[in-house]
Write an enzyme that holds these catalytic residues in place. Structure first.
Site, PDB file in Angstrom:
ATOM      1  N   TYR A  79     -17.408 -13.739   8.373  1.00 34.45           N
ATOM      2  CA  TYR A  79     -18.293 -14.901   8.208  1.00 34.45           C
ATOM      3  C   TYR A  79     -18.240 -15.730   9.484  1.00 34.45           C
ATOM      4  O   TYR A  79     -17.220 -16.316   9.832  1.00 34.45           O
ATOM      5  CB  TYR A  79     -17.845 -15.725   7.004  1.00 34.45           C
ATOM      6  CG  TYR A  79     -18.898 -16.682   6.470  1.00 34.45           C
ATOM      7  CD1 TYR A  79     -20.141 -16.834   7.078  1.00 34.45           C
ATOM      8  CD2 TYR A  79     -18.650 -17.428   5.324  1.00 34.45           C
ATOM      9  CE1 TYR A  79     -21.094 -17.698   6.574  1.00 34.45           C
ATOM     10  CE2 TYR A  79     -19.589 -18.305   4.805  1.00 34.45           C
ATOM     11  CZ  TYR A  79     -20.808 -18.440   5.429  1.00 34.45           C
ATOM     12  OH  TYR A  79     -21.747 -19.303   4.933  1.00 34.45           O
ATOM     13  N   LYS A 138     -21.817 -11.943   8.514  1.00 32.09           N
ATOM     14  CA  LYS A 138     -22.622 -12.963   7.843  1.00 32.09           C
ATOM     15  C   LYS A 138     -22.747 -14.161   8.768  1.00 32.09           C
ATOM     16  O   LYS A 138     -21.746 -14.750   9.161  1.00 32.09           O
ATOM     17  CB  LYS A 138     -21.964 -13.366   6.522  1.00 32.09           C
ATOM     18  CG  LYS A 138     -22.747 -14.417   5.737  1.00 32.09           C
ATOM     19  CD  LYS A 138     -22.031 -14.777   4.445  1.00 32.09           C
ATOM     20  CE  LYS A 138     -22.824 -15.853   3.683  1.00 32.09           C
ATOM     21  NZ  LYS A 138     -22.147 -16.276   2.454  1.00 32.09           N
TER      22      LYS A 138
END
Length: 299
Positions: free
Chosen positions: A133, A158
Site C-alpha cells: 500500500y 495499491k
C-alpha cells in the site's frame, strides 16, 4: 491472485461495551459477499486497523475467513509498528487468510531501503502473498517497486497518493520485470471519483468504501464502469459520489466515519468510530441521509 468485482473493505462494528461485535461483523461481511464483492479486506483502513489491538485484528480476520468460507479472497491488513505487523500477519495466516495488505509503518519515515526491508520482513513472517500500500509514510519509488517485484511473495500494488504519473511508471516497471501476475489497485478515498483515470494507466481495480455502506449504488457504478457506459457512470458520479466526497472532505477521517454513520442510518448498530476519528454531527448525518436517498433514487 485474481479479483472479480468490487474490492470490499468492511467496517469493524463495536458493541455497547466497546468490544468488536463479531456477530454483526459476520452479517456485514456476508452481506457484502452476497452483493458481489470480488474480495474482502478485513481489518484495513475502513476497518479501523489503526485502532485495533493485534488480538482484535486477528479475531476480525478469523471472523472474515469463517464467514467468507472461500467464496472470494480474504486479504488482511498488516502494518504499523513492525512487531505489531508481524504478529498480525502471522495470525492472519493461521486464520486462513489468502493474503496481506501491507499498510504504512507507524509514525516514522524511512529510506527506500528501509521501506523495502519493512515489506520483506512482513512478507517473511508467513507464507501469504502481500500487496504493497503506497501512501502516507510508505511511498515507494519506481526502483523500489522494481526491486520488490523480484520477490515472488509480493503480488500487488495499491496506490493511495493520487500521483498518476508515478503510478504509471510503477506499472510499467513491474511489467518490465515480467510480473504478469501483479495486481494493481486504486486505493484513494472514494476511489470511484478517480477510477476512470486509473483505468487509463493500467490500474483496473479499486477499493470501494461506499460498497460497505450502500452496495446497490456501488454495484450500479461498477457495472457502468465495467461496461463502458459513460453516461450512466457520470450520472451516478454527479448524483451520489460528488456530494458524498464534498461531505467527506469537511472533516479528517470521514472516509471511515461516514461509512459507519451510513450503516447506522440503515439500522445497523455498528457503533461509533474509535479515537482519534470522530462521528459526524447530527446535521452532517442528516445530509448523509439525503445523499444516500439520492443515490437510491438513481437506481
Amino acid at each position: 491472485m485474481n479479483f472479480d468485482g468490487i474490492l470490499f473493505f468492511p467496517i469493524t462494528p463495536f458493541g455497547g461495551n466497546g468490544a468488536v461485535d463479531h456477530d454483526l461483523l459476520a452479517q456485514h461481511m456476508d452481506r457484502g459477499v452476497a452483493a458481489g464483492a470480488g474480495g474482502v479486506f478485513p481489518a484495513c483502513g475502513t476497518g479501523e486497523y489503526h485502532a485495533l489491538s493485534a488480538g482484535e485484528a486477528a479475531s476480525v480476520v478469523r471472523t472474515a475467513t469463517a464467514t467468507v468460507a472461500g467464496r472470494v479472497p480474504v486479504i488482511a491488513g498488516a502494518g504499523g509498528t513492525l512487531g505489531h505487523a508481524i504478529e498480525v500477519a502471522t495470525a492472519a495466516a493461521d486464520a486462513g487468510a489468502d493474503g496481506l495488505l501491507v499498510l504504512p509503518p507507524y509514525l516514522v519515515g524511512g529510506t527506500q531501503d528501509g521501506l523495502i526491508s519493512y515489506v520483506e520482513q512482513i512478507a517473511a513472517a508467513s507464507d501469504l502473498p502481500v500487496i504493497v500500500y503506497h501512501r502516507g509514510a510508505a511511498q515507494y519509488s519506481v526502483e523500489s517497486m522494481r526491486r520488490l517485484a523480484h520477490n515472488p511473495r509480493v503480488v500487488g500494488f495499491k496506490d493511495g497518493t493520487g500521483d498518476v504519473g508515478a503510478a504509471q511508471l510503477i506499472v510499467r516497471a513491474v511489467a518490465e520485470e515480467g510480473r504478469e501476475d501483479f495486481a494493481f489497485f486504486n486505493g484513494l478515498l472514494t476511489a470511484e471519483l478517480t477510477q476512470a483515470a486509473y483505468r487509463g494507466i493500467g490500474i483496473p481495480l479499486y477499493s470501494s468504501a461506499a460498497f460497505a455502506m450502500i452496495p446497490e449504488v456501488a454495484n450500479a457504478y461498477y457495472r457502468a464502469y465495467a461496461e463502458g457506459d459513460e453516461a450512466r457512470r457520470l450520472e451516478l458520479l454527479d448524483g451520489f459520489y460528488r456530494p458524498l466526497v464534498a461531505l467527506r472532505d469537511e472533516t479528517p477521517g470521514f472516509g471511515v466515519s461516514l461509512i459507519k454513520a451510513g450503516l447506522r442510518l440503515q439500522g445497523f448498530a455498528v457503533g461509533s468510530v474509535r479515537a482519534p476519528l470522530v462521528d459526524p454531527t447530527a446535521e452532517q448525518e442528516a445530509r448523509l441521509a439525503a445523499i444516500l436517498e439520492a443515490g437510491r433514487a438513481l437506481l
